[in-house]
Enzyme design. Structure first.
Site, PDB file in Angstrom:
ATOM      1  N   ASP A 103       0.865  -1.179   0.000  1.00  0.00           N
ATOM      2  CA  ASP A 103       0.000   0.000   0.000  1.00  0.00           C
ATOM      3  C   ASP A 103       0.900   1.226   0.000  1.00  0.00           C
ATOM      4  O   ASP A 103       1.890   1.264   0.736  1.00  0.00           O
ATOM      5  CB  ASP A 103      -0.877   0.040   1.251  1.00  0.00           C
ATOM      6  N   LYS A 164      -7.865   2.545  -2.990  1.00  0.00           N
ATOM      7  CA  LYS A 164      -8.176   2.511  -1.561  1.00  0.00           C
ATOM      8  C   LYS A 164      -8.727   3.871  -1.144  1.00  0.00           C
ATOM      9  O   LYS A 164      -8.158   4.906  -1.488  1.00  0.00           O
ATOM     10  CB  LYS A 164      -6.893   2.158  -0.803  1.00  0.00           C
ATOM     11  N   LYS A 193     -10.095  -1.559  -2.166  1.00  0.00           N
ATOM     12  CA  LYS A 193      -9.886  -1.925  -0.762  1.00  0.00           C
ATOM     13  C   LYS A 193     -10.474  -0.841   0.123  1.00  0.00           C
ATOM     14  O   LYS A 193     -10.293   0.355  -0.128  1.00  0.00           O
ATOM     15  CB  LYS A 193      -8.394  -2.080  -0.466  1.00  0.00           C
TER      16      LYS A 193
END
Length: 235
Positions: A103, A164, A193
């Protein structure tokens, strides 16, 4: 590999677990805590153990052969302070150490300054250097509607595998609206996500229903065990 989308099927504690990225990124985490965290990810059947980069080798050793992903984050928790070259180099180092997903924080300041090529290239450099799925933390609440559209488009152009909503609950508590926004704009092959303050089974289910495939949370064990203890079978 990300699990299947659960927009229209029954969600139980057992089917929820493979969507959870079990997160432990805190100051002062010890080796014993990190090893226990990785072992929990295996025990409960979570998708990944998300840990600080400095602990990736230990976690990779525990998870080797289990099918559980080794995830880490860079340019985090203070997002957007690492140089592009530094970010790419760290990503490459994390993969060599055993990370299978990363990430990353994005350069919100560059986006707001109109430095769109630099914003995109910052992400692309990590994608190219790492060779593993990259999840971009878009910090949606910090962006105007136009900036959101641009951030999503540039992230996709850069090769991001997963979009995300935010880096943490301090930026946004994950909600179905933000997830649906990203899902609607993600082309085939790009997934979403959810992250930030995911604390209850019902909330987790609502995020999966909105189209998220992964949930980043430090409350994963509580999500699956509390629901199971309550004999919750369908949401």
């Amino acid at each position: 590999m990300s699990p299947a989308i659960l927009t229209d099927v029954e969600v139980t504690p057992a089917t929820l677990a493979p969507h959870i990225q079990h997160t432990l990124i805190d100051v002062g985490v010890t080796r014993d805590q990190i090893v226990a965290h990785a072992e929990e990810a295996v025990k409960y059947g979570f998708n990944a153990a998300m840990v600080p980069g400095s602990w990736v080798p230990e976690v990779a050793a525990v998870l080797r052969g289990t099918g559980v992903e080794v995830a880490s984050a860079l340019d985090f928790p203070t997002v957007g302070v690492t140089t592009s070259a530094g970010k790419a180099a760290e990503a490459e180092s994390l993969v060599r150490a055993g990370a299978t997903q990363i990430d990353i924080g994005v350069q919100i300041g560059w986006l707001k300054s109109g430095r769109y090529d630099a914003f995109r290239d910052d992400i692309a450099g990590v994608v190219e250097a790492s060779g593993v799925p990259i999840k971009v933390m878009l910090e949606l609440p910090l962006l105007t509607p136009a900036e959101r559209e641009t951030a999503v488009r540039l992230s996709i152009e850069a090769g991001a595998a997963i979009l995300k909503n935010a880096s943490s609950g301090s930026v946004e508590v994950a909600n179905p609206e933000s997830i649906a926004y990203l899902v609607a704009r993600a082309p085939e092959g790009v997934q979403v996500k959810a992250s930030g303050g995911i604390k209850s089974f019902d909330q987790a289910v609502s995020l999966l229903r909105a189209g998220a495939v992964l949930l980043g949370t430090s409350a994963g064990i509580a999500l699956v065990t509390d629901a199971a203890d309550a004999d919750t079978t369908s949401y």
